[in-house]
Design a protein around this motif. Structure first.
Motif, mmCIF file in Angstrom:
data_model
loop_
_atom_site.group_PDB
_atom_site.id
_atom_site.type_symbol
_atom_site.label_atom_id
_atom_site.label_comp_id
_atom_site.label_asym_id
_atom_site.label_seq_id
_atom_site.Cartn_x
_atom_site.Cartn_y
_atom_site.Cartn_z
ATOM 1 N N SER A 1 5.730 -2.479 -9.734
ATOM 2 C CA SER A 1 5.709 -3.884 -9.496
ATOM 3 C C SER A 1 6.734 -4.654 -8.591
ATOM 4 O O SER A 1 6.957 -5.143 -7.650
ATOM 5 C CB SER A 1 4.145 -4.490 -10.341
ATOM 6 N N ALA B 1 7.633 -3.205 -5.560
ATOM 7 C CA ALA B 1 6.864 -3.295 -4.129
ATOM 8 C C ALA B 1 6.597 -5.157 -4.186
ATOM 9 O O ALA B 1 7.145 -5.468 -3.308
ATOM 10 C CB ALA B 1 5.025 -3.310 -5.236
ATOM 11 N N HIS C 1 2.291 2.093 -3.952
ATOM 12 C CA HIS C 1 1.757 2.093 -5.122
ATOM 13 C C HIS C 1 1.385 2.334 -6.143
ATOM 14 O O HIS C 1 2.047 2.111 -7.442
ATOM 15 C CB HIS C 1 0.407 2.132 -4.309
ATOM 16 N N GLU C 2 2.883 3.535 -5.790
ATOM 17 C CA GLU C 2 2.981 4.614 -7.123
ATOM 18 C C GLU C 2 4.101 4.115 -8.006
ATOM 19 O O GLU C 2 4.496 3.852 -8.646
ATOM 20 C CB GLU C 2 3.079 5.905 -6.524
ATOM 21 N N LEU D 1 0.962 -1.305 -0.325
ATOM 22 C CA LEU D 1 -0.093 -0.076 0.122
ATOM 23 C C LEU D 1 0.680 1.213 -0.146
ATOM 24 O O LEU D 1 0.478 2.470 -0.567
ATOM 25 C CB LEU D 1 -0.981 0.094 1.090
#
Length: 486
Positions: free
Chosen positions: A443, A446, A439-440, A436
């Motif tokens: 991928s 993250a 999120h910017e 969360l």
């Protein structure tokens, strides 16, 4: 075989099998990543429609005879040869049946293309029927390295063939070519590795015990298969090829690799437990350590997937598959609960208790069907939620049922499972909060951050909680012992 020698063999088998499956898993994930960008959800959905049906027939092709051969205390060459011809004959019969009923399969889904797909995939029964006892023989003789090498080579060649076919515009036929290639090369490789050819079958050789064992097991597996695939069947019939193609990608990305890692643990555990059949203390110790090894590797890893479903979906499948993120997270939770109960399956096979496993499977299947039918009211996400709910309900019940018919003490299994669930839930939460906050970001950033967050939670738990530290130490000792003896 002495206790120490058997332990060393088991440890080496675990490492060899998991290393081989790790490479095969990498190939599986690579297949999903590459082919998902070359093929459409409908391509996957069409093949998945047939796969659900012919998977039922494949259970009868094996007929539980591979497990019967592995767990047998003694197995003569003539019995081995008879088992080979039984599996080969079942493969031929089922190939003919699937070829003939292909119009019925197409009619059930209202998809005429499924006729030709079924015709071609029917050949896989013959190929797998011929390979079954070669694989069982390698397992029985603890030749895990040869078996792992065959798996890896066959999967790699099949993927390369599928990529070439997809690049030439073959569409769903690329997936079919992939399966045929893998089965063909697997047969060639395991035959060469086993180093024997079957002689003529003999009616004088006693086979009743193995066939009875196989029948009880295949009945159990049939019930289990139906309950585990009712989700795909419901989606295919109710929603069509495209939603099924979407769902099958999430399943293929997560559950298929999970099965490829988890099932070979049975390959190692079954022959070892068969040798420990009469030593209840050593038997129980092996089962408990097996649960810890699966739990602190697979289950905790699935905890990270639960928390980081969105970036994992984007990283491995691409933007057009993002709607699958909640499905992936729910399937990860289902896989975690499945894994916690998986060691019970070892006990049923090693003890020859397949009739009790069959009875439990009937009750479990009823719960599964009910949960999935209820969940299907909310589309494929609801189906995934129903599947996860079934596994959450089932794992404690499965161990309780096992305790009724065996001398195995299940209290240590419950206690270890609860510790693993607690750690996995904390890792899922940490991973989700990390995702969360990023999120910017791309991928892959993250996903890496989620893995780090999960690892930190595991490290803190290991350092601060003595019981978990002892669990981790036990798992680490297994790996260290295998490396030292390998």
């Amino acid at each position: 075989m002495t206790t120490e020698k058997l332990g060393d063999t088991a440890a080496r088998g675990v490492v060899t099998t998991l290393s081989g499956q790790g490479l095969k898993l990498a190939i599986q994930v690579l297949s999903v990543v590459i082919l998902a960008r070359m093929l459409s959800p409908q391509d996957y959905g069409l093949v998945a429609m047939v796969a659900v049906i012919i998977g039922i027939a494949d259970l009868f092709r094996d007929f539980g005879l591979s497990s019967a051969a592995i767990q047998a205390k003694t197995l003569s060459n003539q019995q081995r040869d008879n088992l080979f011809w039984l599996n080969a004959a079942l493969g031929v019969v089922l190939a003919v049946i699937i070829f003939c009923v292909s119009p019925l399969i197409a009619g059930m889904y209202n998809q005429p293309k499924l006729v030709d797909i079924s015709h071609v995939l029917a050949a896989t029964f013959l190929l797998s029927g011929l390979a079954t006892q070669y694989r069982a023989d390698l397992t029985r003789r603890l030749k895990f390295a040869k078996l792992a090498l065959a798996d890896i080579i066959a999967a790699a060649i099949a993927l390369l063939t599928a990529i070439i076919a997809a690049s030439l515009g073959a569409g769903y036929w690329a997936l079919i070519v992939q399966q045929l290639t893998q089965y063909t090369f697997m047969l060639v490789l395991v035959t060469a590795s086993a180093g024997w050819l079957p002689k003529k079958p003999s009616r004088r050789t006693p086979m009743d015990g193995m066939i009875k064992f196989g029948w009880n097991l295949v009945a159990t597996q049939l019930i289990g298969y139906l309950s585990k695939n009712i989700d795909s069947l419901v989606i295919g019939i109710r929603f069509g090829a495209v939603p099924l193609g979407l769902y099958s990608r999430a399943f293929q990305l997560l559950m298929a690799p999970l099965s490829q890692i988890r099932s070979p643990s049975t390959t190692v555990a079954l022959p070892v437990l068969a040798r420990l059949h009469d030593d209840e203390e050593r038997f129980a110790s092996f089962v408990q350590r097996g649960q810890l090894a699966l739990g602190y590797t697979l289950v905790t890893g699935l905890g990270v997937v639960v928390g980081a479903g969105l970036p994992i979906t984007e990283l491995f499948l691409g933007q057009k598959w993002l709607s699958l993120a909640p499905v992936l997270s729910l399937l990860a939770a289902a896989g975690a609960f499945q894994t916690l109960a998986f060691v019970g399956y070892w006990v049923y096979l090693a003890k020859g208790m397949t009739k009790y496993l069959f009875r439990y499977s009937i009750a479990e299947s009823a719960v599964t069907v009910a949960c999935i039918l209820i969940g299907s009211q909310w589309g494929i996400v609801g189906v995934a939620a129903g599947y996860a709910a079934t596994q959450a309900i089932g794992w404690p019940l499965s161990l309780w049922w096992l305790s009724r018919y065996s001398k195995l003490k299940v209290r240590p299994l419950y206690a270890a499972a609860l510790r693993i669930i607690a750690i996995s839930a904390a890792m899922a939460m940490a991973s989700h909060l990390t995702v969360l906050g990023l999120h910017e970001f791309p991928s892959y950033v993250a996903v890496i951050a989620a893995l780090i967050a999960g690892a930190i939670v595991m490290a803190l738990a290991t350092l601060s909680i003595p019981r978990i530290r002892r669990d981790i130490t036990g798992v680490w000792e297994i790996a260290t012992r295998a490396r030292r003896k390998g």
